[in-house]
Design a protein around this motif. Structure first.
Motif, PDB file in Angstrom:
ATOM      1  N   VAL A  67       0.835  -1.204   0.000  1.00 48.61           N
ATOM      2  CA  VAL A  67       0.000   0.000   0.000  1.00 48.61           C
ATOM      3  C   VAL A  67       0.871   1.255   0.000  1.00 48.61           C
ATOM      4  CG1 VAL A  67      -1.596   1.380   1.390  1.00 48.61           C
ATOM      5  CG2 VAL A  67      -2.001  -1.073   1.079  1.00 48.61           C
ATOM      6  N   ILE A  68       1.874   1.284   0.833  1.00 47.74           N
ATOM      7  CA  ILE A  68       2.708   2.480   0.959  1.00 47.74           C
ATOM      8  C   ILE A  68       3.500   2.732  -0.315  1.00 47.74           C
ATOM      9  CG2 ILE A  68       4.691   3.430   2.212  1.00 47.74           C
ATOM     10  CD1 ILE A  68       3.414   1.940   4.711  1.00 47.74           C
ATOM     11  N   VAL A  69       4.055   1.689  -0.890  1.00 51.70           N
ATOM     12  CA  VAL A  69       4.797   1.850  -2.146  1.00 51.70           C
ATOM     13  C   VAL A  69       3.853   2.269  -3.275  1.00 51.70           C
ATOM     14  CG1 VAL A  69       6.111   0.616  -3.912  1.00 51.70           C
ATOM     15  CG2 VAL A  69       6.667   0.308  -1.493  1.00 51.70           C
ATOM     16  N   ARG A  70       2.653   1.736  -3.255  1.00 52.75           N
ATOM     17  CA  ARG A  70       1.662   2.093  -4.272  1.00 52.75           C
ATOM     18  C   ARG A  70       1.375   3.594  -4.264  1.00 52.75           C
ATOM     19  NH1 ARG A  70      -4.161  -0.919  -5.134  1.00 52.75           N
ATOM     20  NH2 ARG A  70      -5.057   0.555  -6.608  1.00 52.75           N
ATOM     21  N   HIS A  71       1.405   4.207  -3.092  1.00 54.88           N
ATOM     22  CA  HIS A  71       1.105   5.629  -2.960  1.00 54.88           C
ATOM     23  C   HIS A  71       2.370   6.466  -2.740  1.00 54.88           C
ATOM     24  CE1 HIS A  71      -3.206   4.802  -2.950  1.00 54.88           C
ATOM     25  NE2 HIS A  71      -2.952   3.795  -2.122  1.00 54.88           N
ATOM     26  N   GLU A  72       3.490   5.964  -3.235  1.00 57.12           N
ATOM     27  CA  GLU A  72       4.766   6.651  -3.041  1.00 57.12           C
ATOM     28  C   GLU A  72       4.753   8.058  -3.617  1.00 57.12           C
ATOM     29  OE1 GLU A  72       9.578   6.169  -3.859  1.00 57.12           O
ATOM     30  OE2 GLU A  72       8.174   4.689  -4.687  1.00 57.12           O
ATOM     31  N   GLN A  73       4.202   8.220  -4.804  1.00 53.52           N
ATOM     32  CA  GLN A  73       4.207   9.541  -5.435  1.00 53.52           C
ATOM     33  C   GLN A  73       3.486  10.575  -4.574  1.00 53.52           C
ATOM     34  OE1 GLN A  73       2.728   9.514  -9.465  1.00 53.52           O
ATOM     35  NE2 GLN A  73       3.084  11.706  -9.762  1.00 53.52           N
ATOM     36  N   ARG A  76       5.704  11.352  -1.494  1.00 55.14           N
ATOM     37  CA  ARG A  76       6.830  12.215  -1.837  1.00 55.14           C
ATOM     38  C   ARG A  76       6.381  13.656  -2.075  1.00 55.14           C
ATOM     39  NH1 ARG A  76      11.160   9.779   0.111  1.00 55.14           N
ATOM     40  NH2 ARG A  76      11.457   7.672  -0.726  1.00 55.14           N
ATOM     41  N   ALA A  77       5.216  13.810  -2.688  1.00 62.52           N
ATOM     42  CA  ALA A  77       4.695  15.156  -2.931  1.00 62.52           C
ATOM     43  C   ALA A  77       4.372  15.854  -1.609  1.00 62.52           C
ATOM     44  CB  ALA A  77       3.449  15.089  -3.810  1.00 62.52           C
ATOM     45  N   ALA A  78       3.822  15.111  -0.654  1.00 61.55           N
ATOM     46  CA  ALA A  78       3.515  15.687   0.662  1.00 61.55           C
ATOM     47  C   ALA A  78       4.794  16.079   1.384  1.00 61.55           C
ATOM     48  CB  ALA A  78       2.717  14.683   1.489  1.00 61.55           C
ATOM     49  N   ILE A  79       5.790  15.214   1.325  1.00 66.96           N
ATOM     50  CA  ILE A  79       7.075  15.508   1.967  1.00 66.96           C
ATOM     51  C   ILE A  79       7.680  16.777   1.384  1.00 66.96           C
ATOM     52  CG2 ILE A  79       9.462  14.703   2.220  1.00 66.96           C
ATOM     53  CD1 ILE A  79       8.276  11.817   2.238  1.00 66.96           C
ATOM     54  N   LEU A  80       7.668  16.891   0.064  1.00 59.35           N
ATOM     55  CA  LEU A  80       8.239  18.064  -0.602  1.00 59.35           C
ATOM     56  C   LEU A  80       7.474  19.325  -0.226  1.00 59.35           C
ATOM     57  CD1 LEU A  80      10.261  19.224  -2.624  1.00 59.35           C
ATOM     58  CD2 LEU A  80       8.628  18.696  -4.445  1.00 59.35           C
ATOM     59  N   THR A 150       8.185   5.497   4.669  1.00 57.60           N
ATOM     60  CA  THR A 150       7.393   5.846   5.853  1.00 57.60           C
ATOM     61  C   THR A 150       8.206   6.706   6.803  1.00 57.60           C
ATOM     62  OG1 THR A 150       6.134   3.784   5.665  1.00 57.60           O
ATOM     63  CG2 THR A 150       6.051   4.935   7.774  1.00 57.60           C
ATOM     64  N   LEU A 151       9.460   6.360   7.004  1.00 60.19           N
ATOM     65  CA  LEU A 151      10.318   7.150   7.891  1.00 60.19           C
ATOM     66  C   LEU A 151      10.526   8.561   7.346  1.00 60.19           C
ATOM     67  CD1 LEU A 151      12.947   4.422   8.827  1.00 60.19           C
ATOM     68  CD2 LEU A 151      11.335   5.523  10.400  1.00 60.19           C
ATOM     69  N   ASP A 152      10.716   8.682   6.047  1.00 63.87           N
ATOM     70  CA  ASP A 152      10.858  10.017   5.442  1.00 63.87           C
ATOM     71  C   ASP A 152       9.585  10.836   5.645  1.00 63.87           C
ATOM     72  OD1 ASP A 152      13.377   9.247   4.585  1.00 63.87           O
ATOM     73  OD2 ASP A 152      12.763   8.874   2.508  1.00 63.87           O
TER      74      ASP A 152
END
Length: 366
Positions: A67-73, A76-80, A150-152
């Motif tokens: 699930v987490i890898v599926r929503h990676e994009q 990453r956008a939220a982190i940025l 997840t840690l990022d």
């Protein structure tokens, strides 16, 4: 004998309602809970590990990773957005990862708050517990992309206001949520040696924030600025380990829970709860029993276990029972709005198994 039967029934029910994908349905008989939560599911997987059902737990954690890898994009956008200062503080459900998913890993739209960090910290803690109990060290390598992401994500977002474990109060910061993040970060410190110093520093920052901002009058707060008592505060000690069971802050918090939220052996969520009238939650009662075992009060913990056994319905353990409602006038309105309360709730069965294990009653392979 009844407790032993319920232990076997609980394991069987959890296995029965684990999807082919590995996800656990929160409540198969309740329309609004026919999804999978990372938090609820992790506690269910933890209970299955304690029952010796390591394959079931492993399959759930593999689902989390997928699930987490599926929503990676999206992550990453939220982190940025957070790191760059471009987040305006208004976007919530649209920007951040969701808290509940279909068993196939799709986001669930709806009226409930979705930006919720506790599940992401909890699943990291759970993976580490799975390794400890099952010996399946290789799962860390298999799930490495999801763990690192997840840690990022948590590193960037941990101090943002988000919904609490009850999907409420999305504009606040919650000690229990921070404790979940702390537990996940601390757990991965042991497995990701190349990030150990970074994670240790982050965990310490989170813990210090909770101690400085999430306490008042010698006990923990429901949320920063909100002095209400919430039974989920038990989780700060068990299982998240932000403080010890014997820490004076925890002892005084438990005393407040006993005074305000405990009636007989049944524990309410918080005093202002109106959901289905604000009944008593077997899973929270089991949590208090877990605390009692660790505090040396095994007789009281056994009483709670017996009480939970007595509350099982034909379909299984409910989310809550209605013997003592905090807001009885709200019960009928919730029935009309959402149907009968959730039965069975897999999380209730999971925490019953944990309490049984703590009392030495649960045999591996039950």
């Amino acid at each position: 004998m009844a407790a032993k039967t319920l232990m076997a029934d609980s394991v069987r029910l959890i296995l029965q309602h684990q999807a082919a994908s590995g996800a656990y349905l929160a409540s198969p008989g309740f329309l609004h809970y026919q999804y999978a939560w990372l938090r609820d599911g992790t506690f269910t997987a933890y209970a299955m590990n304690r029952a010796g059902q390591h394959d079931s737990a492993s399959r759930f954690y593999e689902w989390c990773g997928d699930v987490i890898v599926r929503h990676e994009q999206k992550a990453r956008a939220a982190i940025l957005a957070v790191q760059s200062g471009k987040w305006d503080g208004k976007a919530g459900n649209e920007l951040f990862l969701h808290t509940r998913y279909t068993v196939d890993g799709k986001e669930v739209a709806g009226e409930w708050g979705s930006f919720q960090l506790d599940g992401y910290g909890t699943w990291l803690w759970g993976v580490s517990e799975h390794v400890r109990m099952s010996g399946e060290q290789a799962i860390i390598d298999r799930l490495a992309p999801a763990i690192e992401l997840t840690l990022d994500y948590l590193s960037a977002c941990w101090l943002l206001p988000n919904f609490d474990c009850w999907e409420e109060w999305g504009e606040r910061i919650h000690p229990v949520t921070l404790a979940a993040v702390f537990a996940g970060v601390k757990a991965m410190e042991r497995h990701l040696l190349e990030r150990a110093s970074e994670l240790a520093l982050l965990a310490d920052r989170i813990r210090q924030y909770v101690l400085e901002h999430g306490t008042a009058n010698g006990k923990f707060l429901k949320s920063v600025g909100n002095h209400a008592v919430d039974a989920s505060l038990l989780w700060l000690a068990l299982p998240y380990g932000l403080v010890e069971v014997t820490d004076p802050l925890m002892v005084k918090t438990v005393e407040a829970i006993e005074q305000e939220l405990l009636f007989g052996c049944g524990v309410h969520r918080y005093a202002a709860d109106t959901y289905y009238g604000g009944g008593q939650w077997p899973l929270l009662s089991a949590w208090l029993g877990w605390y009692y075992v660790r505090a040396g009060k095994t007789d009281r913990a056994q009483e709670i276990l017996d009480w939970i056994v007595a509350k099982q319905a034909a379909a299984g353990l409910p989310e809550q029972v209605q013997e003592h409602l905090l807001a009885p006038e709200q019960y009928a309105a919730w029935i009309e709005r959402a149907g009968q309360p959730a039965v069975p709730l897999l999380w209730s069965h999971a925490m019953f198994l944990v309490l049984a294990a703590e009392l030495g009653l649960l045999e591996s392979g039950t």
